[in-house]
Write an enzyme that holds these catalytic residues in place. Structure first.
Site, PDB file in Angstrom:
ATOM      1  CG  ASP A  59      -2.093   0.940   1.101  1.00 32.62           C
ATOM      2  OD1 ASP A  59      -3.235   0.455   0.987  1.00 32.62           O
ATOM      3  OD2 ASP A  59      -1.863   2.173   1.107  1.00 32.62           O
ATOM      4  CG  HIS A  91      -8.665  -2.965  -2.449  1.00 33.54           C
ATOM      5  ND1 HIS A  91      -9.652  -2.308  -3.158  1.00 33.54           N
ATOM      6  CD2 HIS A  91      -8.502  -2.253  -1.306  1.00 33.54           C
ATOM      7  CE1 HIS A  91     -10.054  -1.249  -2.481  1.00 33.54           C
ATOM      8  NE2 HIS A  91      -9.379  -1.193  -1.332  1.00 33.54           N
TER       9      HIS A  91
HETATM   10  P1  5GP Z   1      -9.724   1.415   0.342  1.00 38.17           P
HETATM   11  O1  5GP Z   1      -9.772   2.774   0.955  1.00 38.17           O
HETATM   12  O2  5GP Z   1     -10.453   1.403  -1.006  1.00 38.17           O
HETATM   13  O3  5GP Z   1     -10.150   0.298   1.228  1.00 38.17           O
HETATM   14  O4  5GP Z   1      -8.198   1.112   0.049  1.00 38.17           O
HETATM   15  C1  5GP Z   1      -7.502   1.666  -1.019  1.00 38.17           C
HETATM   16  C2  5GP Z   1      -6.047   1.606  -0.651  1.00 38.17           C
HETATM   17  O5  5GP Z   1      -5.298   1.818  -1.828  1.00 38.17           O
HETATM   18  C3  5GP Z   1      -5.621   2.680   0.356  1.00 38.17           C
HETATM   19  O6  5GP Z   1      -5.074   2.046   1.504  1.00 38.17           O
HETATM   20  C4  5GP Z   1      -4.601   3.507  -0.425  1.00 38.17           C
HETATM   21  O7  5GP Z   1      -3.523   3.926   0.385  1.00 38.17           O
HETATM   22  C5  5GP Z   1      -4.157   2.550  -1.502  1.00 38.17           C
HETATM   23  N1  5GP Z   1      -3.720   3.216  -2.734  1.00 38.17           N
HETATM   24  C6  5GP Z   1      -4.377   4.222  -3.378  1.00 38.17           C
HETATM   25  N2  5GP Z   1      -3.714   4.556  -4.489  1.00 38.17           N
HETATM   26  C7  5GP Z   1      -2.617   3.743  -4.552  1.00 38.17           C
HETATM   27  C8  5GP Z   1      -1.538   3.616  -5.489  1.00 38.17           C
HETATM   28  O8  5GP Z   1      -1.449   4.322  -6.496  1.00 38.17           O
HETATM   29  N3  5GP Z   1      -0.591   2.675  -5.205  1.00 38.17           N
HETATM   30  C9  5GP Z   1      -0.659   1.875  -4.099  1.00 38.17           C
HETATM   31  N4  5GP Z   1       0.328   0.978  -3.919  1.00 38.17           N
HETATM   32  N5  5GP Z   1      -1.666   1.968  -3.202  1.00 38.17           N
HETATM   33  C10 5GP Z   1      -2.632   2.890  -3.428  1.00 38.17           C
END
Ligand code: 5GP
Ligand code: ZN
Length: 114
Positions: free
Chosen positions: A30, A100
């Site tokens: 992440d 994810h």
């Molecule tokens: P959600 O909020 O949808 O559960 O999780 C999305 C996750 O994706 C977040 O923890 C965020 O930090 C991660 N994330 C967002 N954009 C990117 C990116 O461009 N690269 C990586 N490696 N992680 C990302």
């Protein structure tokens, strides 16, 4: 899906710090880690969230969790423990609409989540 961040990461169009990859899955760290170990496991196929899963995805999900178990063992965090989370929709805190699984480890994690 052309305009999806994680589809682009899965396709290698946007770089990521990869931990594991096969024909179905990608695991990568992440970008904004919430624990000493924080990686994401995604299906390469676009699935919007866990709410869109069907019976046809049983094998894929089995592969997700067995892959997480193996990666956590390789990273040495199995004994200490870890958390697997998938956020769904607005109230679930999902910010990227491609399925994810967060894997968090390396510190004691609070419960219940905020
Ligand atoms: P959600 O909020 O949808 O559960 O999780 C999305 C996750 O994706 C977040 O923890 C965020 O930090 C991660 N994330 C967002 N954009 C990117 C990116 O461009 N690269 C990586 N490696 N992680 C990302
Ligand atoms: Zn996608």
């Amino acid at each position: 899906m052309t305009d999806c961040l994680f589809c682009k990461i899965a396709a290698g169009e946007i770089p990521s710090n990869k931990l594991y990859e096969d024909e179905d899955l990608l695991a990568f760290y992440d970008i904004d880690p919430q624990a000493p170990v924080h990686f994401l496991v995604i299906p390469k196929r676009h699935i919007p969230s866990a709410a869109a899963l069907t019976q046809e995805d049983q094998a894929l999900l089995g592969k997700v969790f067995s892959t997480i178990a193996r990666l956590c063992a390789e990273l040495g965090v199995t004994e200490g423990g870890y958390r697997v989370v998938t956020n769904v929709g607005k109230d679930g805190g999902q910010s990227v609409p491609h399925l994810h699984f967060h894997v968090l480890a390396g510190r004691s994690l609070a419960w219940p989540p905020g």
